[in-house]
Design a protein around this motif. Sequence first.
Motif, short mmCIF file in Angstrom:
data_model
loop_
_atom_site.label_atom_id
_atom_site.label_comp_id
_atom_site.label_asym_id
_atom_site.label_seq_id
_atom_site.Cartn_x
_atom_site.Cartn_y
_atom_site.Cartn_z
N PHE B 232 -9.66 5.59 -2.44
CA PHE B 232 -10.56 5.30 -1.33
C PHE B 232 -9.96 5.72 0.00
CE2 PHE B 232 -8.42 1.41 0.17
CZ PHE B 232 -7.69 1.03 -0.95
N VAL B 233 -10.84 6.08 0.92
CA VAL B 233 -10.43 6.53 2.25
C VAL B 233 -10.88 5.46 3.24
CG1 VAL B 233 -10.79 8.30 4.02
CG2 VAL B 233 -10.56 8.96 1.61
N THR B 234 -9.99 5.05 4.12
CA THR B 234 -10.31 3.93 5.01
C THR B 234 -9.52 4.01 6.31
OG1 THR B 234 -10.30 1.51 5.19
CG2 THR B 234 -8.55 2.49 3.89
N ASN B 235 -10.01 3.28 7.31
CA ASN B 235 -9.25 3.14 8.56
C ASN B 235 -8.58 1.79 8.65
OD1 ASN B 235 -9.46 5.61 10.08
ND2 ASN B 235 -11.66 5.21 10.14
N GLU B 236 -8.82 0.95 7.63
CA GLU B 236 -8.19 -0.38 7.62
C GLU B 236 -6.98 -0.35 6.73
OE1 GLU B 236 -11.17 -3.43 6.75
OE2 GLU B 236 -12.51 -2.21 7.99
N TYR B 237 -5.84 -0.79 7.25
CA TYR B 237 -4.57 -0.75 6.52
C TYR B 237 -4.69 -1.39 5.14
CZ TYR B 237 0.28 -1.83 5.37
OH TYR B 237 1.49 -1.94 4.73
N PRO B 238 -4.52 -0.60 4.06
CA PRO B 238 -4.70 -1.17 2.72
C PRO B 238 -3.44 -1.80 2.12
CG PRO B 238 -5.13 1.24 2.82
CD PRO B 238 -4.34 0.85 4.01
N GLY B 239 -2.25 -1.57 2.68
CA GLY B 239 -1.03 -2.13 2.12
C GLY B 239 -0.70 -1.55 0.77
N GLY B 240 0.03 -2.34 -0.03
CA GLY B 240 0.42 -1.88 -1.35
C GLY B 240 1.17 -2.97 -2.08
N TYR B 241 1.35 -2.77 -3.40
CA TYR B 241 2.01 -3.78 -4.24
C TYR B 241 3.40 -4.14 -3.71
CZ TYR B 241 4.18 -5.92 -8.33
OH TYR B 241 4.85 -6.78 -9.15
N TRP B 242 4.22 -3.13 -3.48
CA TRP B 242 5.58 -3.37 -2.97
C TRP B 242 5.59 -3.54 -1.45
CZ3 TRP B 242 8.97 -5.02 -6.15
CH2 TRP B 242 9.02 -4.57 -7.47
N GLU B 243 4.72 -2.79 -0.79
CA GLU B 243 4.65 -2.83 0.68
C GLU B 243 4.34 -4.24 1.16
OE1 GLU B 243 3.30 -0.73 -1.38
OE2 GLU B 243 3.13 1.31 -0.61
N ASP B 244 3.46 -4.95 0.42
CA ASP B 244 3.08 -6.31 0.82
C ASP B 244 4.24 -7.29 0.63
OD1 ASP B 244 0.66 -5.20 1.32
OD2 ASP B 244 -0.40 -6.14 -0.36
N GLN B 245 5.24 -6.87 -0.17
CA GLN B 245 6.39 -7.75 -0.39
C GLN B 245 7.56 -7.41 0.52
OE1 GLN B 245 7.09 -8.37 -4.79
NE2 GLN B 245 5.37 -6.94 -4.85
N GLY B 246 7.44 -6.33 1.29
CA GLY B 246 8.49 -6.04 2.25
C GLY B 246 9.02 -4.61 2.26
N TYR B 247 8.66 -3.80 1.26
CA TYR B 247 9.10 -2.40 1.33
C TYR B 247 8.39 -1.74 2.51
CZ TYR B 247 11.27 -2.28 -3.35
OH TYR B 247 12.07 -2.47 -4.44
N ASN B 248 9.12 -0.84 3.17
CA ASN B 248 8.54 -0.13 4.30
C ASN B 248 7.33 0.68 3.86
OD1 ASN B 248 8.75 2.84 5.76
ND2 ASN B 248 8.88 1.15 7.18
N TRP B 249 6.23 0.59 4.63
CA TRP B 249 4.98 1.22 4.20
C TRP B 249 5.07 2.75 4.18
CZ3 TRP B 249 1.47 4.33 7.07
CH2 TRP B 249 0.36 4.72 6.32
N PHE B 250 5.53 3.38 5.26
CA PHE B 250 5.50 4.84 5.31
C PHE B 250 6.42 5.45 4.26
CE2 PHE B 250 6.04 9.16 6.67
CZ PHE B 250 4.84 9.50 7.25
N SER B 251 7.65 4.93 4.19
CA SER B 251 8.65 5.35 3.20
C SER B 251 8.65 6.86 2.94
CB SER B 251 8.47 4.58 1.89
OG SER B 251 8.99 3.27 2.04
N GLY B 252 8.77 7.61 4.02
CA GLY B 252 8.84 9.07 3.91
C GLY B 252 10.25 9.53 3.58
N SER B 253 10.33 10.71 2.98
CA SER B 253 11.65 11.26 2.64
C SER B 253 12.10 12.27 3.69
CB SER B 253 11.60 11.96 1.29
OG SER B 253 11.40 11.04 0.27
#
Lengths: 211, 253
Positions: B232-253
């Motif tokens: 899905f495409v959205t403008n509302e922050y969807p988070g994530g399984y690990w992101e909601d527990q504290g992993y950094n969302w962007f997590s770029g390499s």
Amino acid sequence: MAGMQMTENRAQWLSVHPLVVRMTHWINALTVLVMVTSGWRIYNASPLFDFTFPAAITLGGWLGGALLWHFAAMWLLVTNGVTYLLYGLLSGHLRRKLWPIKPDAVLADILDALRGRLSHQDLSLYNAAQRAVYAVLILAMISLVISGLAVWKPVQLQELASGLGGYEGARRIHFAAMALTVALVVVHVSMVLLVPRTLGAMITGRIRRDS
Amino acid sequence: MKKIITVQNLLSKGESSTLKHLQRRLFLRQSLTLGALSLLSGCQITEQKDVDQILHAMSAWNDRVQGWLFDPRKLAPEYPESAITHPFPFNAFYDEDEVPVIDEADYRLELAGLIQDKKPWALPELYALPQVSQITRHVCVEGWSAIGKWSGTPFGAFLKRVGADTSAKFVGFKCDDDYYTSIDMATALHPQTLLTFRYADQILPAKYGFPMKLRVPTKLGFKNPKHIRAIFVTNEYPGGYWEDQGYNWFSGS
């Protein structure tokens, strides 16, 4: 008589550490503690070698918590480190305090230290062993930051990473630079325990000259 | 279709994963307290919330910095076949014997949110899209890395084909193993971001994410969702399984 005493007292105090150096020193001490203990927790998630760090001496509680600490404290580490280095370079502090470093003098001082004969008469001057330890510590921490950037951004900073042996190479350099930093901090803190006057000097900036 | 992205749907999907999730959150909160306490002895319990807030604010700041650092034209290094890691590690928030079994014939990829053509996609239709391969390094948030070969269709081209609003901020994923995550639009449009159907030239095995895995070589491994069921495409922050527990969302390499 009382007046003379006061003048004499004033003359006995010697200023050894400027305020910028003391502030950046203590911020750095706290930041390195956070970076190292959270880094150990991150290491434990996928150990490079045959050991892990005891959970009790790590920070963050789990990998996600440790990463939050590590990537928050890195900003303080770099900002504070750059402040110290800029001050040290522009004011001449680094050149005055750490230069020159002569290998034979360093060796002689280390041998003296091991025999318990190293002189600490004048705390405003670093002996050759101190100068070597502090200089290598600064280089180790610069290596930590550079290899850390490569581990964090192996794609965006791939030119940097490839110079360090790629992601996996940078990861090992990051570990080695941590080990060197911790070893030098252990030496440094041990020497402070042996010559406790130096601790007060790094807090107040002044020492009483022995004579 | 909308049902896919509702919170109720998410909660009802797996009680055990929700429980694990809550336990992790509690654990995280406690651990941060302990960390703060051990550092600043004499610190009040109430200050734990402040420490927590500062750490999450810094993580949000790091999301922004990584967004600036991200160069949409910079390609992740590619490797020769000889560099591929054997065996490529299995990694998930569950054990390998809990990998979901997905029926190929029944499978439909669902599309939702800011997408014009929300027609579901069957696997043969997806396999018929233009396919490319890449041999790239997968870097795990845990620290290990491994090189693998994935093949599939460029994700940006797919998004444009279905009429996704590419000016939207986020692309979210919901998976058949109850995993969910989301990425920024710039990364979704990166030339190496692929919707992959094959690993090592074979149909993606279950353990690597059958029927499809989003391969994002410019992000950490947990930002590469497997067993994708809905996009899905959205403008509302969807988070994530690990992101909601504290992993950094962007997590770029």
